[in-house]
Design a protein around this motif. Structure first.
Motif, mmCIF file in Angstrom:
data_model
loop_
_atom_site.group_PDB
_atom_site.id
_atom_site.type_symbol
_atom_site.label_atom_id
_atom_site.label_comp_id
_atom_site.label_asym_id
_atom_site.label_seq_id
_atom_site.Cartn_x
_atom_site.Cartn_y
_atom_site.Cartn_z
ATOM 1 N N GLU A 87 -5.545 -31.810 65.249
ATOM 2 C CA GLU A 87 -6.380 -30.546 65.074
ATOM 3 C C GLU A 87 -5.172 -29.604 64.979
ATOM 4 O O GLU A 87 -5.414 -28.595 64.000
ATOM 5 C CB GLU A 87 -7.267 -30.177 66.290
ATOM 6 N N ASP A 88 -4.042 -29.440 65.492
ATOM 7 C CA ASP A 88 -3.100 -28.342 65.506
ATOM 8 C C ASP A 88 -1.946 -28.839 64.290
ATOM 9 O O ASP A 88 -1.079 -27.943 64.237
ATOM 10 C CB ASP A 88 -2.445 -28.047 66.700
ATOM 11 N N PHE A 89 -2.307 -29.545 63.381
ATOM 12 C CA PHE A 89 -1.267 -30.180 62.411
ATOM 13 C C PHE A 89 -1.595 -29.287 61.260
ATOM 14 O O PHE A 89 -2.703 -29.239 60.735
ATOM 15 C CB PHE A 89 -1.628 -31.614 62.125
ATOM 16 N N PRO A 90 -0.469 -28.250 60.918
ATOM 17 C CA PRO A 90 -0.489 -27.729 59.977
ATOM 18 C C PRO A 90 -0.274 -28.404 58.483
ATOM 19 O O PRO A 90 0.899 -28.648 57.922
ATOM 20 C CB PRO A 90 0.560 -26.698 59.955
ATOM 21 N N GLN A 91 -1.373 -28.901 58.060
ATOM 22 C CA GLN A 91 -1.328 -29.733 56.644
ATOM 23 C C GLN A 91 -1.050 -28.833 55.449
ATOM 24 O O GLN A 91 -1.981 -28.220 55.234
ATOM 25 C CB GLN A 91 -2.319 -30.551 56.669
ATOM 26 N N ILE A 92 0.100 -28.803 54.952
ATOM 27 C CA ILE A 92 0.508 -28.114 53.658
ATOM 28 C C ILE A 92 0.070 -28.793 52.631
ATOM 29 O O ILE A 92 -0.880 -27.980 51.494
ATOM 30 C CB ILE A 92 1.777 -27.588 53.661
ATOM 31 N N ALA A 93 0.208 -29.838 52.269
ATOM 32 C CA ALA A 93 -0.452 -30.798 51.112
ATOM 33 C C ALA A 93 -1.279 -32.108 51.741
ATOM 34 O O ALA A 93 -0.998 -32.507 52.576
ATOM 35 C CB ALA A 93 1.153 -31.368 50.399
ATOM 36 N N PRO A 94 -2.056 -32.469 50.956
ATOM 37 C CA PRO A 94 -2.960 -33.382 51.186
ATOM 38 C C PRO A 94 -2.119 -34.755 51.283
ATOM 39 O O PRO A 94 -0.999 -35.005 50.892
ATOM 40 C CB PRO A 94 -3.962 -33.471 50.256
ATOM 41 N N ARG A 95 -2.488 -35.817 52.204
ATOM 42 C CA ARG A 95 -2.104 -36.990 52.529
ATOM 43 C C ARG A 95 -2.021 -37.695 50.905
ATOM 44 O O ARG A 95 -2.844 -37.408 50.171
ATOM 45 C CB ARG A 95 -2.787 -37.971 53.390
ATOM 46 N N ASP A 96 -0.900 -38.271 51.024
ATOM 47 C CA ASP A 96 -0.502 -39.117 49.880
ATOM 48 C C ASP A 96 -0.351 -38.113 48.462
ATOM 49 O O ASP A 96 -0.379 -38.605 47.272
ATOM 50 C CB ASP A 96 -1.583 -40.106 49.409
ATOM 51 N N ALA A 97 -0.100 -36.797 48.781
ATOM 52 C CA ALA A 97 0.126 -36.077 47.419
ATOM 53 C C ALA A 97 1.928 -36.267 46.950
ATOM 54 O O ALA A 97 1.961 -35.668 45.912
ATOM 55 C CB ALA A 97 0.332 -34.440 47.794
ATOM 56 N N ILE A 98 2.653 -36.816 47.653
ATOM 57 C CA ILE A 98 3.885 -37.110 47.178
ATOM 58 C C ILE A 98 4.114 -38.577 47.288
ATOM 59 O O ILE A 98 4.111 -39.290 48.385
ATOM 60 C CB ILE A 98 5.056 -36.291 48.187
ATOM 61 N N ALA A 99 4.189 -38.988 46.252
ATOM 62 C CA ALA A 99 4.331 -40.603 46.026
ATOM 63 C C ALA A 99 5.610 -40.865 46.542
ATOM 64 O O ALA A 99 6.672 -40.508 45.949
ATOM 65 C CB ALA A 99 3.924 -40.997 44.618
ATOM 66 N N PRO A 100 5.800 -42.115 47.522
ATOM 67 C CA PRO A 100 7.114 -42.661 47.782
ATOM 68 C C PRO A 100 7.880 -43.364 46.580
ATOM 69 O O PRO A 100 7.181 -43.716 45.471
ATOM 70 C CB PRO A 100 6.972 -43.291 48.948
ATOM 71 N N ILE A 101 9.097 -43.728 46.490
ATOM 72 C CA ILE A 101 9.722 -44.207 45.638
ATOM 73 C C ILE A 101 9.637 -45.835 46.009
ATOM 74 O O ILE A 101 10.104 -46.210 47.353
ATOM 75 C CB ILE A 101 11.321 -44.179 45.401
ATOM 76 N N TYR A 102 8.890 -46.676 45.521
ATOM 77 C CA TYR A 102 8.651 -48.148 45.931
ATOM 78 C C TYR A 102 9.741 -48.949 45.496
ATOM 79 O O TYR A 102 10.099 -50.043 45.963
ATOM 80 C CB TYR A 102 7.217 -48.654 45.479
ATOM 81 N N LEU A 103 10.398 -48.790 44.320
ATOM 82 C CA LEU A 103 11.373 -49.934 43.741
ATOM 83 C C LEU A 103 12.580 -49.042 43.249
ATOM 84 O O LEU A 103 12.826 -48.813 42.170
ATOM 85 C CB LEU A 103 10.778 -50.479 42.532
ATOM 86 N N PRO A 104 13.285 -48.661 44.357
ATOM 87 C CA PRO A 104 14.573 -47.818 43.807
ATOM 88 C C PRO A 104 15.536 -48.584 43.100
ATOM 89 O O PRO A 104 15.713 -49.902 42.941
ATOM 90 C CB PRO A 104 15.158 -47.278 45.328
ATOM 91 N N ARG A 105 16.315 -48.013 42.149
ATOM 92 C CA ARG A 105 17.251 -48.740 41.282
ATOM 93 C C ARG A 105 18.989 -48.029 41.927
ATOM 94 O O ARG A 105 18.858 -46.832 42.371
ATOM 95 C CB ARG A 105 17.186 -48.408 40.031
ATOM 96 N N PHE A 106 19.664 -48.695 42.182
ATOM 97 C CA PHE A 106 21.110 -48.369 42.678
ATOM 98 C C PHE A 106 22.066 -48.859 41.539
ATOM 99 O O PHE A 106 21.980 -49.710 40.480
ATOM 100 C CB PHE A 106 21.227 -49.309 43.803
ATOM 101 N N THR A 107 23.130 -48.284 41.746
ATOM 102 C CA THR A 107 24.509 -48.492 41.131
ATOM 103 C C THR A 107 25.409 -48.297 42.033
ATOM 104 O O THR A 107 25.455 -47.903 43.086
ATOM 105 C CB THR A 107 24.760 -47.151 39.883
ATOM 106 N N SER A 108 26.519 -48.782 41.363
ATOM 107 C CA SER A 108 27.845 -48.570 42.329
ATOM 108 C C SER A 108 28.464 -47.237 42.533
ATOM 109 O O SER A 108 28.081 -46.601 41.835
ATOM 110 C CB SER A 108 29.044 -49.623 41.744
#
Length: 90
Positions: free
Chosen positions: A21-42
């Motif tokens: 109840e006291d959680f100050p939710q600014i954005a709705p859940r799932d509003a920011i999508a995670p990166i599921y398949l990150p790509r990397f370089t050296s």
């Protein structure tokens, strides 16, 4: 064990999981999508200044560096390092 997207396994919103109840939710859940398949370089090929802040992790000799600038906008990276599933978050 095969790695799967966590949202395929459990969806807290669909499950009706309430926020405190006291959680100050600014954005709705799932509003920011995670990166599921990150790509990397050296590190040598990365086009970042030497002073770039990163969130780093090393497990069983396998290392990753997640630039804070990327995490600032996406906030979460779901990855596997050294065979261990992780959530890198900022």
């Amino acid at each position: 064990m095969e790695w799967r997207n966590p949202s395929d396994v459990y969806d807290p919103v669909a499950a009706g999981e309430p926020l405190p109840e006291d959680f100050p939710q600014i954005a709705p859940r799932d509003a920011i999508a995670p990166i599921y398949l990150p790509r990397f370089t050296s590190a040598e090929d990365a086009d970042y200044p030497d002073r770039t802040l990163v969130l780093g992790i090393e497990i069983d000799g396998e290392a990753r560096a997640y630039p804070i600038g990327v995490l600032d906008s996406r906030q979460m990276v779901i990855d596997r390092v050294g065979g261990v599933p992780i959530l890198a978050t900022w």
